[in-house]
Design a protein around this motif. Structure first.
Motif, PDB file in Angstrom:
ATOM      1  N   VAL A  38      33.585  40.321  41.964  1.00  0.00           N
ATOM      2  CA  VAL A  38      33.835  39.577  40.731  1.00  0.00           C
ATOM      3  C   VAL A  38      35.218  39.925  40.151  1.00  0.00           C
ATOM      4  CG1 VAL A  38      31.387  39.331  40.173  1.00  0.00           C
ATOM      5  CG2 VAL A  38      32.658  41.308  39.292  1.00  0.00           C
ATOM      6  N   VAL A  39      35.777  38.976  39.400  1.00  0.00           N
ATOM      7  CA  VAL A  39      37.111  39.153  38.805  1.00  0.00           C
ATOM      8  C   VAL A  39      37.026  39.069  37.284  1.00  0.00           C
ATOM      9  CG1 VAL A  39      39.524  38.432  38.839  1.00  0.00           C
ATOM     10  CG2 VAL A  39      37.995  37.731  40.686  1.00  0.00           C
ATOM     11  N   HIS A  92      31.373  44.347  43.999  1.00  0.00           N
ATOM     12  CA  HIS A  92      32.593  45.094  43.730  1.00  0.00           C
ATOM     13  C   HIS A  92      33.282  44.464  42.513  1.00  0.00           C
ATOM     14  CE1 HIS A  92      36.169  47.438  44.102  1.00  0.00           C
ATOM     15  NE2 HIS A  92      36.933  46.385  44.364  1.00  0.00           N
ATOM     16  N   ILE A  93      33.829  45.321  41.641  1.00  0.00           N
ATOM     17  CA  ILE A  93      34.492  44.872  40.409  1.00  0.00           C
ATOM     18  C   ILE A  93      36.005  44.841  40.628  1.00  0.00           C
ATOM     19  CG2 ILE A  93      34.813  45.353  37.925  1.00  0.00           C
ATOM     20  CD1 ILE A  93      31.862  45.126  38.664  1.00  0.00           C
ATOM     21  N   THR A  94      36.641  43.726  40.266  1.00  0.00           N
ATOM     22  CA  THR A  94      38.106  43.684  40.274  1.00  0.00           C
ATOM     23  C   THR A  94      38.613  43.132  38.936  1.00  0.00           C
ATOM     24  OG1 THR A  94      38.413  41.421  41.129  1.00  0.00           O
ATOM     25  CG2 THR A  94      38.082  43.153  42.758  1.00  0.00           C
ATOM     26  N   PHE A  95      39.879  43.398  38.687  1.00  0.00           N
ATOM     27  CA  PHE A  95      40.587  42.814  37.542  1.00  0.00           C
ATOM     28  C   PHE A  95      41.868  42.188  38.070  1.00  0.00           C
ATOM     29  CE2 PHE A  95      37.887  45.472  35.066  1.00  0.00           C
ATOM     30  CZ  PHE A  95      37.964  45.080  33.734  1.00  0.00           C
ATOM     31  N   ASP A  96      42.289  41.072  37.489  1.00  0.00           N
ATOM     32  CA  ASP A  96      43.582  40.475  37.823  1.00  0.00           C
ATOM     33  C   ASP A  96      44.505  40.521  36.613  1.00  0.00           C
ATOM     34  OD1 ASP A  96      42.845  39.890  40.395  1.00  0.00           O
ATOM     35  OD2 ASP A  96      42.992  37.717  40.179  1.00  0.00           O
ATOM     36  N   ARG A 245      36.543  37.158  49.370  1.00  0.00           N
ATOM     37  CA  ARG A 245      36.279  36.044  48.443  1.00  0.00           C
ATOM     38  C   ARG A 245      35.790  36.617  47.124  1.00  0.00           C
ATOM     39  NH1 ARG A 245      35.319  36.266  53.321  1.00  0.00           N
ATOM     40  NH2 ARG A 245      35.816  34.583  54.756  1.00  0.00           N
ATOM     41  N   ARG A 246      36.351  36.104  46.018  1.00  0.00           N
ATOM     42  CA  ARG A 246      35.975  36.654  44.712  1.00  0.00           C
ATOM     43  C   ARG A 246      35.473  35.549  43.778  1.00  0.00           C
ATOM     44  NH1 ARG A 246      40.710  39.795  42.254  1.00  0.00           N
ATOM     45  NH2 ARG A 246      41.757  37.821  42.698  1.00  0.00           N
ATOM     46  N   ILE A 247      34.726  35.988  42.770  1.00  0.00           N
ATOM     47  CA  ILE A 247      34.114  35.065  41.815  1.00  0.00           C
ATOM     48  C   ILE A 247      34.638  35.402  40.415  1.00  0.00           C
ATOM     49  CG2 ILE A 247      31.931  34.280  40.834  1.00  0.00           C
ATOM     50  CD1 ILE A 247      30.574  35.365  43.425  1.00  0.00           C
ATOM     51  N   PRO A 248      35.390  34.483  39.790  1.00  0.00           N
ATOM     52  CA  PRO A 248      35.840  34.746  38.412  1.00  0.00           C
ATOM     53  C   PRO A 248      34.643  34.755  37.461  1.00  0.00           C
ATOM     54  CG  PRO A 248      37.069  32.937  39.415  1.00  0.00           C
ATOM     55  CD  PRO A 248      35.902  33.211  40.307  1.00  0.00           C
ATOM     56  N   VAL A 249      34.641  35.703  36.542  1.00  0.00           N
ATOM     57  CA  VAL A 249      33.566  35.766  35.547  1.00  0.00           C
ATOM     58  C   VAL A 249      34.181  35.750  34.150  1.00  0.00           C
ATOM     59  CG1 VAL A 249      31.903  36.934  37.033  1.00  0.00           C
ATOM     60  CG2 VAL A 249      33.472  38.301  35.677  1.00  0.00           C
ATOM     61  N   ASP A 250      33.360  35.381  33.170  1.00  0.00           N
ATOM     62  CA  ASP A 250      33.867  35.291  31.800  1.00  0.00           C
ATOM     63  C   ASP A 250      32.995  36.140  30.887  1.00  0.00           C
ATOM     64  OD1 ASP A 250      31.567  33.829  31.569  1.00  0.00           O
ATOM     65  OD2 ASP A 250      32.559  31.887  31.432  1.00  0.00           O
ATOM     66  N   SER A 251      32.844  35.719  29.649  1.00  0.00           N
ATOM     67  CA  SER A 251      32.139  36.582  28.699  1.00  0.00           C
ATOM     68  C   SER A 251      30.694  36.147  28.471  1.00  0.00           C
ATOM     69  CB  SER A 251      32.896  36.596  27.369  1.00  0.00           C
ATOM     70  OG  SER A 251      33.069  35.281  26.906  1.00  0.00           O
ATOM     71  N   TRP A 252      30.116  35.398  29.412  1.00  0.00           N
ATOM     72  CA  TRP A 252      28.721  34.974  29.278  1.00  0.00           C
ATOM     73  C   TRP A 252      27.887  35.691  30.342  1.00  0.00           C
ATOM     74  CZ3 TRP A 252      26.392  29.393  30.074  1.00  0.00           C
ATOM     75  CH2 TRP A 252      25.139  29.352  29.435  1.00  0.00           C
ATOM     76  N   LEU A 253      27.033  36.601  29.900  1.00  0.00           N
ATOM     77  CA  LEU A 253      26.244  37.416  30.833  1.00  0.00           C
ATOM     78  C   LEU A 253      25.375  36.553  31.739  1.00  0.00           C
ATOM     79  CD1 LEU A 253      25.125  40.093  31.899  1.00  0.00           C
ATOM     80  CD2 LEU A 253      23.583  40.164  29.920  1.00  0.00           C
TER      81      LEU A 253
END
Ligand code: ZN
Length: 286
Positions: A38-39, A92-96, A245-253
């Protein structure tokens, strides 16, 4: 958020819960668990942008992930893809991008909690402190992390990756000198700034139109160990371990839950026809 999404997603998510649970059990038995990477972008309680997650929501999201998944490193993701076996649900946790605000809560907390994380930064922003164009476009010039701060986080255990030189869309770029600067030179300069190896690359924006075959080859030639996209998609055992391959996530659990617990749309791979071949085509430059 659309009203219909706010109402329909909970109905869809909880209505399909038995199927999701059954699929998770079956895929574990077969050693074929999808691995979600996730991103996140920015964790802060002020200056909310579309890519900002409040600290309490971020903590809830990581706590929820930790209760249900193994939180593994990017190297472990690649190991499982290479072995073609994945017996436990893992994330796995990532940040961009590399926002300075992440240094206030998210990064110290992840390190304290021993949650593996790969943090992708763009060289020009680290070097100059210049805000990103996408933040300037919405009138929100947020400061990026600087090199000394990143060096300290890296020493504390944070894996830092390269997010290009200038956060440029590499999809339409044909000029080899531009690709070399954004991908190869970016790695060398970031390694100098951090005084440590940089192993992974993440394409800015990261959807298929932002990733060309040529740019993907340059990532391999530059000696990176992985190229990360961000168009949503699971890493399934047997797929090319060079392409993460990554999945962008936002602020909705709830949306995060829906993303990582087997959204059927994330099993296909729009780049699979050519990307799986490219990692073996080009020799490494240095
Ligand atoms: Zn970015």
């Amino acid at each position: 958020m659309n009203l219909w999404k706010r109402w329909l997603l909970p109905i869809y998510y909880y209505g399909t819960w038995p199927i999701r649970t059954g699929y998770g059990w079956l895929s574990a038995c077969r050693g074929r668990c999808p691995i979600a990477v996730v991103v996140f972008h920015r964790v802060a309680d002020d200056q909310a942008t579309p890519w900002t997650c409040p600290t309490d929501v971020f903590r809830q999201q990581i706590d929820w992930l930790r209760r249900r998944f193994e939180l593994i490193s990017l190297a472990e993701v690649q190991d499982r893809l290479c072995e073609q076996t994945s017996r436990r649900l893992a994330v796995h946790i990532t940040f961009d991008d590399g926002y300075a605000d992440n240094a206030r809560f998210a990064l110290p907390w992840l390190l304290e909690q021993k949650v593996p994380c790969t943090y992708f930064v763009s060289v020009e922003q680290v070097r100059t402190g210049k805000p990103f164009d996408h933040d300037l476009a919405i009138g929100c010039p947020l400061p990026p992390n600087r090199s000394e701060e990143l060096r300290q986080f890296a020493e504390a255990g944070l894996e830092i990756g390269c997010h290009s030189y200038s956060h440029r869309d590499l999809g339409p770029v044909k000029d080899p000198s531009v690709l070399e600067k954004e991908i190869v030179q970016a790695r060398w300069e970031l390694e100098d700034l951090l005084a440590r190896p940089v192993r992974y690359f993440a394409f800015p924006f990261g959807v298929p139109k932002n990733i060309s075959r040529e740019a993907f080859r340059w990532v391999h030639r530059a000696g990176y160990e992985a190229a990360c996209s961000a168009y949503g998609g699971y890493n399934l055992p047997g797929r090319d371990p060079f392409h993460i391959r990554r999945i962008p996530v936002d602020s909705w659990l709830l949306r995060l839950k829906n993303h990582v617990l087997f959204d059927p749309r994330k099993f296909s791979d729009p780049l699979a026809d050519w990307i799986g071949q490219s990692s073996i085509l080009e020799p490494v430059i240095r």
